[in-house]
Motif scaffolding. Structure first.
Motif, short mmCIF file in Angstrom:
data_model
loop_
_atom_site.label_atom_id
_atom_site.label_comp_id
_atom_site.label_asym_id
_atom_site.label_seq_id
_atom_site.Cartn_x
_atom_site.Cartn_y
_atom_site.Cartn_z
N PRO A 125 -2.10 -27.85 23.83
CA PRO A 125 -3.30 -27.75 23.00
C PRO A 125 -3.08 -28.45 21.66
N PRO A 126 -4.10 -29.09 21.11
CA PRO A 126 -3.93 -29.77 19.82
C PRO A 126 -3.62 -28.76 18.72
N ALA A 127 -2.85 -29.19 17.73
CA ALA A 127 -2.48 -28.31 16.62
C ALA A 127 -3.55 -28.26 15.54
N PHE A 128 -4.57 -29.12 15.68
CA PHE A 128 -5.66 -29.16 14.70
C PHE A 128 -6.81 -29.96 15.31
N VAL A 129 -7.97 -29.83 14.70
CA VAL A 129 -9.15 -30.56 15.18
C VAL A 129 -9.21 -31.94 14.53
N ASP A 130 -9.49 -32.93 15.32
CA ASP A 130 -9.64 -34.30 14.83
C ASP A 130 -10.91 -34.38 13.98
N PRO A 131 -10.82 -34.72 12.68
CA PRO A 131 -12.02 -34.77 11.85
C PRO A 131 -13.05 -35.78 12.31
N ALA A 132 -12.61 -36.80 13.05
CA ALA A 132 -13.53 -37.84 13.49
C ALA A 132 -14.56 -37.33 14.49
N VAL A 133 -14.30 -36.21 15.14
CA VAL A 133 -15.22 -35.71 16.16
C VAL A 133 -16.21 -34.70 15.59
N LEU A 134 -16.13 -34.39 14.31
CA LEU A 134 -16.99 -33.36 13.71
C LEU A 134 -18.27 -33.96 13.17
N THR A 135 -19.35 -33.19 13.30
CA THR A 135 -20.66 -33.62 12.80
C THR A 135 -21.17 -32.60 11.79
N PRO A 136 -21.54 -33.06 10.59
CA PRO A 136 -22.00 -32.11 9.58
C PRO A 136 -23.47 -31.75 9.76
N VAL A 137 -23.85 -30.66 9.11
CA VAL A 137 -25.27 -30.27 8.99
C VAL A 137 -25.64 -30.42 7.52
N GLU A 138 -26.75 -31.09 7.25
CA GLU A 138 -27.13 -31.34 5.86
C GLU A 138 -28.20 -30.37 5.40
N ALA A 139 -28.04 -29.87 4.16
CA ALA A 139 -29.03 -28.97 3.56
C ALA A 139 -29.00 -29.16 2.05
N ASP A 140 -30.14 -29.46 1.47
CA ASP A 140 -30.30 -29.58 0.01
C ASP A 140 -29.31 -30.56 -0.60
N GLY A 141 -29.13 -31.68 0.05
CA GLY A 141 -28.28 -32.72 -0.50
C GLY A 141 -26.80 -32.47 -0.34
N VAL A 142 -26.43 -31.49 0.50
CA VAL A 142 -25.02 -31.17 0.72
C VAL A 142 -24.75 -31.19 2.22
N ARG A 143 -23.67 -31.86 2.60
CA ARG A 143 -23.26 -31.89 4.02
C ARG A 143 -22.25 -30.77 4.25
N TRP A 144 -22.47 -30.00 5.32
CA TRP A 144 -21.64 -28.83 5.64
C TRP A 144 -20.93 -29.02 6.97
N TRP A 145 -19.64 -28.76 6.96
CA TRP A 145 -18.85 -28.62 8.18
C TRP A 145 -18.36 -27.18 8.19
N ARG A 146 -18.84 -26.38 9.12
CA ARG A 146 -18.50 -24.95 9.14
C ARG A 146 -17.55 -24.62 10.29
N ASP A 190 -14.50 -23.86 5.87
CA ASP A 190 -15.83 -24.41 5.68
C ASP A 190 -15.74 -25.47 4.60
N LEU A 191 -16.30 -26.64 4.86
CA LEU A 191 -16.27 -27.74 3.91
C LEU A 191 -17.69 -28.14 3.57
N SER A 192 -17.99 -28.25 2.28
CA SER A 192 -19.31 -28.69 1.83
C SER A 192 -19.13 -29.83 0.84
N VAL A 193 -19.81 -30.95 1.12
CA VAL A 193 -19.64 -32.17 0.33
C VAL A 193 -21.00 -32.66 -0.14
N PRO A 194 -21.25 -32.70 -1.45
CA PRO A 194 -22.53 -33.21 -1.94
C PRO A 194 -22.65 -34.70 -1.66
N ASN A 195 -23.86 -35.15 -1.36
CA ASN A 195 -24.08 -36.56 -1.12
C ASN A 195 -23.79 -37.35 -2.40
#
Length: 325
Positions: A15-36, A52-57
Protein backbone atom coordinates in the motif's frame (compact mmCIF):
# COMPACT_ATOMS: atom_id res chain seq x y z
CA UNK A 1 -20.29 -14.01 -15.85
CA UNK A 2 -17.24 -11.80 -15.21
CA UNK A 3 -14.07 -13.37 -13.87
CA UNK A 4 -12.18 -10.97 -11.65
CA UNK A 5 -8.53 -10.75 -12.53
CA UNK A 6 -5.92 -11.64 -11.56
CA UNK A 7 -6.92 -15.13 -10.58
CA UNK A 8 -5.32 -14.91 -7.14
CA UNK A 9 -5.26 -12.06 -4.65
CA UNK A 10 -2.08 -9.99 -5.10
CA UNK A 11 0.15 -10.60 -2.10
CA UNK A 12 3.22 -8.70 -3.24
CA UNK A 13 1.56 -5.28 -3.50
CA UNK A 14 2.57 -2.65 -0.95
CA UNK A 15 0.00 0.00 0.00
CA UNK A 16 1.25 3.53 -0.70
CA UNK A 17 2.67 5.41 2.29
CA UNK A 18 0.89 8.61 1.23
CA UNK A 19 -1.54 9.95 -1.35
CA UNK A 20 -0.14 11.35 -4.58
CA UNK A 21 -1.13 15.06 -4.63
CA UNK A 22 -1.44 14.97 -8.42
CA UNK A 23 -4.57 12.80 -8.21
CA UNK A 24 -6.48 15.12 -5.85
CA UNK A 25 -9.22 17.49 -6.97
CA UNK A 26 -10.18 20.53 -4.88
CA UNK A 27 -13.63 21.95 -4.20
CA UNK A 28 -13.86 25.72 -4.53
CA UNK A 29 -15.94 27.97 -2.25
CA UNK A 30 -15.78 31.76 -1.82
CA UNK A 31 -12.49 32.12 -3.62
CA UNK A 32 -10.78 29.34 -1.66
CA UNK A 33 -9.84 25.89 -2.95
CA UNK A 34 -10.32 23.07 -0.42
CA UNK A 35 -8.75 19.64 -0.28
CA UNK A 36 -10.40 17.78 2.61
CA UNK A 37 -9.42 14.56 4.38
CA UNK A 38 -6.20 14.15 2.44
CA UNK A 39 -4.30 11.03 3.52
CA UNK A 40 -0.88 12.58 3.92
CA UNK A 41 0.52 9.40 5.48
CA UNK A 42 -0.56 5.79 5.97
CA UNK A 43 1.12 3.99 8.85
CA UNK A 44 0.54 0.23 9.00
CA UNK A 45 -1.72 -0.71 11.88
CA UNK A 46 -3.04 2.83 12.45
CA UNK A 47 -5.86 4.96 11.10
CA UNK A 48 -4.97 7.09 8.06
CA UNK A 49 -3.38 10.42 8.94
CA UNK A 50 -5.46 13.22 7.48
CA UNK A 51 -5.20 16.91 6.75
CA UNK A 52 -7.46 19.60 5.33
CA UNK A 53 -5.82 22.13 3.02
CA UNK A 54 -7.39 25.43 1.98
CA UNK A 55 -5.66 27.71 -0.53
CA UNK A 56 -7.01 31.14 -1.52
CA UNK A 57 -7.00 31.86 -5.23
CA UNK A 58 -3.94 33.93 -6.13
CA UNK A 59 -1.66 34.73 -9.07
CA UNK A 60 1.32 32.99 -7.52
CA UNK A 61 2.33 30.54 -4.81
CA UNK A 62 1.10 31.60 -1.37
CA UNK A 63 2.59 31.06 2.10
CA UNK A 64 1.22 28.25 4.24
CA UNK A 65 0.36 28.03 7.94
CA UNK A 66 -0.05 24.54 9.42
CA UNK A 67 -2.54 24.40 12.32
CA UNK A 68 -1.91 21.73 14.98
CA UNK A 69 -4.78 20.99 17.36
CA UNK A 70 -4.51 20.58 21.11
CA UNK A 71 -6.20 18.14 23.47
CA UNK A 72 -3.48 17.02 25.93
CA UNK A 73 -2.18 14.64 23.22
CA UNK A 74 -5.23 12.55 24.25
CA UNK A 75 -7.99 13.97 22.09
CA UNK A 76 -8.96 16.54 19.50
CA UNK A 77 -8.88 16.31 15.72
CA UNK A 78 -8.12 18.59 12.82
CA UNK A 79 -11.78 19.60 13.00
CA UNK A 80 -12.15 20.38 16.69
CA UNK A 81 -10.23 20.94 19.91
CA UNK A 82 -11.53 19.91 23.30
CA UNK A 83 -13.10 22.12 25.95
CA UNK A 84 -14.13 25.07 23.80
CA UNK A 85 -10.53 25.85 22.89
CA UNK A 86 -11.18 26.06 19.17
CA UNK A 87 -10.05 29.53 18.10
CA UNK A 88 -8.55 28.23 14.88
CA UNK A 89 -11.73 28.93 12.89
CA UNK A 90 -11.27 32.65 13.40
CA UNK A 91 -7.55 32.32 12.73
CA UNK A 92 -8.19 30.52 9.44
CA UNK A 93 -10.54 33.27 8.24
CA UNK A 94 -7.97 35.96 9.03
CA UNK A 95 -5.17 34.03 7.37
CA UNK A 96 -7.22 33.54 4.21
CA UNK A 97 -7.96 37.27 4.16
CA UNK A 98 -4.22 37.96 4.31
CA UNK A 99 -3.53 35.54 1.44
CA UNK A 100 -2.26 32.56 3.43
CA UNK A 101 -3.04 28.93 2.73
CA UNK A 102 -3.97 26.88 5.79
CA UNK A 103 -3.53 23.18 6.54
CA UNK A 104 -5.18 21.58 9.58
CA UNK A 105 -3.40 18.37 10.51
CA UNK A 106 -4.25 15.27 12.54
CA UNK A 107 -1.67 13.16 14.31
CA UNK A 108 -1.61 9.99 16.37
CA UNK A 109 -2.71 10.48 19.97
CA UNK A 110 -0.91 9.13 23.02
CA UNK A 111 -3.39 6.26 23.36
CA UNK A 112 -2.31 5.11 19.90
CA UNK A 113 1.44 5.64 20.08
CA UNK A 114 3.98 7.20 22.44
CA UNK A 115 6.23 10.11 21.61
CA UNK A 116 7.91 10.76 19.18
CA UNK A 117 5.11 9.38 16.95
CA UNK A 118 3.23 12.70 17.17
CA UNK A 119 6.25 14.66 15.95
CA UNK A 120 6.91 12.08 13.23
CA UNK A 121 3.38 12.61 11.95
CA UNK A 122 3.59 16.41 11.89
CA UNK A 123 6.94 16.27 10.12
CA UNK A 124 5.43 13.86 7.59
CA UNK A 125 2.63 16.37 6.95
CA UNK A 126 5.18 19.12 6.25
CA UNK A 127 7.06 16.87 3.85
CA UNK A 128 3.84 15.97 2.01
CA UNK A 129 2.75 19.62 1.79
CA UNK A 130 6.16 20.72 0.54
CA UNK A 131 6.08 18.02 -2.15
CA UNK A 132 2.50 18.92 -3.09
CA UNK A 133 3.31 22.64 -3.32
CA UNK A 134 3.48 22.97 -7.14
CA UNK A 135 0.20 21.09 -7.56
CA UNK A 136 -1.77 23.08 -4.98
CA UNK A 137 -0.28 26.57 -5.32
CA UNK A 138 1.66 26.99 -2.08
CA UNK A 139 5.21 28.24 -1.65
CA UNK A 140 7.43 25.43 -0.29
CA UNK A 141 9.83 28.03 1.09
CA UNK A 142 7.23 29.79 3.23
CA UNK A 143 5.70 27.35 5.70
CA UNK A 144 4.96 28.08 9.37
CA UNK A 145 3.48 26.02 12.20
CA UNK A 146 0.84 27.24 14.68
CA UNK A 147 -0.41 25.11 17.55
CA UNK A 148 -2.31 25.46 20.81
CA UNK A 149 -1.55 23.61 24.07
CA UNK A 150 -0.42 20.08 23.09
CA UNK A 151 -0.48 21.34 19.52
CA UNK A 152 1.68 24.26 20.63
CA UNK A 153 4.19 21.76 22.00
CA UNK A 154 4.34 20.12 18.57
CA UNK A 155 4.37 23.44 16.69
CA UNK A 156 7.41 24.80 18.51
CA UNK A 157 9.06 21.35 18.47
CA UNK A 158 8.64 21.40 14.71
CA UNK A 159 10.09 24.92 14.77
CA UNK A 160 13.35 23.66 16.26
CA UNK A 161 13.97 22.21 12.79
CA UNK A 162 15.79 19.29 14.37
CA UNK A 163 16.86 16.60 11.93
CA UNK A 164 17.88 14.02 14.53
CA UNK A 165 16.82 10.74 12.83
CA UNK A 166 14.94 9.50 15.88
CA UNK A 167 12.82 12.66 15.86
CA UNK A 168 12.52 13.03 12.09
CA UNK A 169 11.02 9.58 11.60
CA UNK A 170 10.19 7.76 8.39
CA UNK A 171 6.43 8.23 8.31
CA UNK A 172 4.87 8.92 4.91
CA UNK A 173 6.88 10.68 2.26
CA UNK A 174 10.60 10.90 3.03
CA UNK A 175 13.59 12.53 1.38
CA UNK A 176 12.13 16.06 1.63
CA UNK A 177 12.85 18.68 4.27
CA UNK A 178 10.43 19.06 7.19
CA UNK A 179 11.87 22.49 8.10
CA UNK A 180 9.60 25.45 8.75
CA UNK A 181 10.30 29.16 8.37
CA UNK A 182 8.55 30.20 11.60
CA UNK A 183 6.57 28.71 14.48
CA UNK A 184 3.88 29.94 16.86
CA UNK A 185 3.04 28.31 20.19
CA UNK A 186 -0.11 29.26 22.08
CA UNK A 187 0.29 28.21 25.73
CA UNK A 188 2.71 25.40 24.79
CA UNK A 189 4.31 22.85 27.13
CA UNK A 190 8.01 23.27 26.41
CA UNK A 191 9.69 21.31 29.24
CA UNK A 192 7.58 18.44 30.47
CA UNK A 193 9.83 17.59 33.40
CA UNK A 194 9.18 20.90 35.22
CA UNK A 195 5.44 21.40 34.68
CA UNK A 196 4.35 20.03 38.04
CA UNK A 197 6.77 22.24 39.98
CA UNK A 198 5.56 25.31 38.08
CA UNK A 199 1.81 24.65 38.42
CA UNK A 200 -0.43 27.12 40.23
CA UNK A 201 -1.10 25.70 43.72
CA UNK A 202 -4.69 24.72 44.42
CA UNK A 203 -5.72 24.25 40.80
CA UNK A 204 -7.06 20.92 39.48
CA UNK A 205 -4.14 20.46 37.09
CA UNK A 206 -0.97 20.04 39.13
CA UNK A 207 -0.11 16.32 38.93
CA UNK A 208 1.81 16.53 35.65
CA UNK A 209 4.47 14.06 36.80
CA UNK A 210 2.03 11.43 38.12
CA UNK A 211 1.14 8.15 36.47
CA UNK A 212 -1.76 8.67 34.09
CA UNK A 213 -1.07 12.38 33.51
CA UNK A 214 -1.20 13.57 29.89
CA UNK A 215 2.57 14.05 29.96
CA UNK A 216 3.18 10.55 31.33
CA UNK A 217 0.86 9.04 28.75
CA UNK A 218 2.69 10.92 26.02
CA UNK A 219 6.10 9.48 26.87
CA UNK A 220 4.76 6.05 27.82
CA UNK A 221 6.24 6.22 31.33
CA UNK A 222 5.57 8.11 34.54
CA UNK A 223 7.30 11.49 34.28
CA UNK A 224 8.29 11.40 37.94
CA UNK A 225 10.11 8.11 37.40
CA UNK A 226 11.62 8.88 33.98
CA UNK A 227 12.34 12.63 33.91
CA UNK A 228 15.02 12.12 31.27
CA UNK A 229 12.38 10.85 28.82
CA UNK A 230 10.17 13.82 29.63
CA UNK A 231 13.09 16.14 28.94
CA UNK A 232 13.82 14.40 25.65
CA UNK A 233 10.17 14.93 24.64
CA UNK A 234 10.51 18.67 25.38
CA UNK A 235 11.29 21.15 22.60
CA UNK A 236 13.53 23.17 24.92
CA UNK A 237 16.04 20.31 24.83
CA UNK A 238 16.36 20.50 21.04
CA UNK A 239 16.91 24.19 20.26
CA UNK A 240 19.76 24.55 17.77
CA UNK A 241 21.26 26.93 15.21
CA UNK A 242 18.58 26.02 12.67
CA UNK A 243 15.62 26.80 14.97
CA UNK A 244 13.08 29.08 13.29
CA UNK A 245 11.87 32.46 14.60
CA UNK A 246 9.20 31.75 17.19
CA UNK A 247 6.21 33.53 18.74
CA UNK A 248 4.99 32.42 22.19
CA UNK A 249 1.63 33.60 23.57
CA UNK A 250 0.57 32.53 27.08
CA UNK A 251 -1.91 33.57 29.75
CA UNK A 252 -0.41 34.47 33.14
CA UNK A 253 -3.12 32.55 35.02
CA UNK A 254 -2.98 29.37 32.94
CA UNK A 255 -4.10 26.53 35.21
CA UNK A 256 -3.21 23.75 32.77
CA UNK A 257 0.15 24.73 31.26
CA UNK A 258 2.06 27.13 33.53
CA UNK A 259 3.13 30.30 31.75
CA UNK A 260 6.67 29.71 33.04
CA UNK A 261 6.88 27.14 30.23
CA UNK A 262 6.83 29.94 27.65
CA UNK A 263 9.05 32.20 29.75
CA UNK A 264 11.67 29.44 29.95
CA UNK A 265 11.48 28.73 26.22
CA UNK A 266 11.79 32.43 25.43
CA UNK A 267 14.92 32.58 27.58
CA UNK A 268 16.42 29.50 25.95
CA UNK A 269 15.76 30.92 22.47
CA UNK A 270 17.38 34.21 23.48
CA UNK A 271 20.41 32.36 24.80
CA UNK A 272 20.72 30.47 21.50
CA UNK A 273 20.37 33.67 19.47
CA UNK A 274 17.06 32.61 17.89
CA UNK A 275 14.72 35.53 17.02
CA UNK A 276 11.56 35.23 19.11
CA UNK A 277 8.72 37.09 20.79
CA UNK A 278 6.96 36.39 24.07
CA UNK A 279 3.48 37.82 24.59
CA UNK A 280 2.01 37.28 28.06
CA UNK A 281 -1.75 37.79 28.30
CA UNK A 282 -2.29 39.22 31.77
CA UNK A 283 -4.94 37.37 33.79
CA UNK A 284 -5.80 34.89 31.04
CA UNK A 285 -6.33 31.19 31.74
CA UNK A 286 -5.64 28.22 29.46
CA UNK A 287 -7.22 28.78 26.06
CA UNK A 288 -7.00 32.54 26.68
CA UNK A 289 -10.21 32.45 28.71
CA UNK A 290 -10.40 35.84 30.41
CA UNK A 291 -8.13 37.38 27.77
CA UNK A 292 -8.63 39.35 24.56
CA UNK A 293 -8.65 36.68 21.84
CA UNK A 294 -8.87 39.31 19.09
CA UNK A 295 -5.60 40.84 20.28
CA UNK A 296 -3.98 37.39 20.38
CA UNK A 297 -5.05 36.69 16.79
CA UNK A 298 -3.85 40.15 15.69
CA UNK A 299 -0.42 39.52 17.24
CA UNK A 300 -0.23 36.06 15.68
CA UNK A 301 -1.17 37.18 12.17
CA UNK A 302 1.20 40.17 12.35
CA UNK A 303 4.07 37.85 13.31
CA UNK A 304 3.28 35.44 10.48
CA UNK A 305 3.02 38.29 7.97
CA UNK A 306 6.39 39.57 9.11
CA UNK A 307 8.01 36.15 8.80
CA UNK A 308 6.34 34.84 5.64
CA UNK A 309 5.14 37.78 3.57
CA UNK A 310 8.33 38.32 1.57
CA UNK A 311 9.44 35.47 -0.63
CA UNK A 312 13.12 36.36 -0.63
CA UNK A 313 13.47 36.70 3.15
CA UNK A 314 11.49 33.55 3.93
CA UNK A 315 13.26 31.47 1.31
CA UNK A 316 16.64 32.60 2.62
CA UNK A 317 15.58 31.73 6.18
CA UNK A 318 14.51 28.24 5.09
CA UNK A 319 17.76 27.71 3.16
CA UNK A 320 19.72 28.78 6.23
CA UNK A 321 17.75 26.40 8.45
CA UNK A 322 18.21 23.52 6.03
CA UNK A 323 21.93 24.18 5.63
CA UNK A 324 22.47 24.34 9.42
CA UNK A 325 20.44 21.18 9.97
Amino acid sequence: MTIKMPLRVPIDGVPPAFVDPAVLTPVEADGVRWWRDVEYALVAGYRPLLLDLSVPNAHGPVPLVVLIHGGAWLGGTKNIQLGGLDDFGAVRVRLHEEGFAVAAVQYRLSGEAAFPAQLHDIKAAIRWLRTAAPAVGIDPGRIASLGASAGGHLAVFLGTNTTVPELEGTVGLTGTSSAVTASVGWYPPTRLDTMEAESIPGTPFTAHSAAGSPESRLIGHTVGERPELARHASPIAHINDATAPTLLVHGTLDQVVPHQQSIAYHGALDEAGVPNMLELVEGADHGFFGGDIDAVIDTTVAFLLDQLATVQAASQALKSATDKA
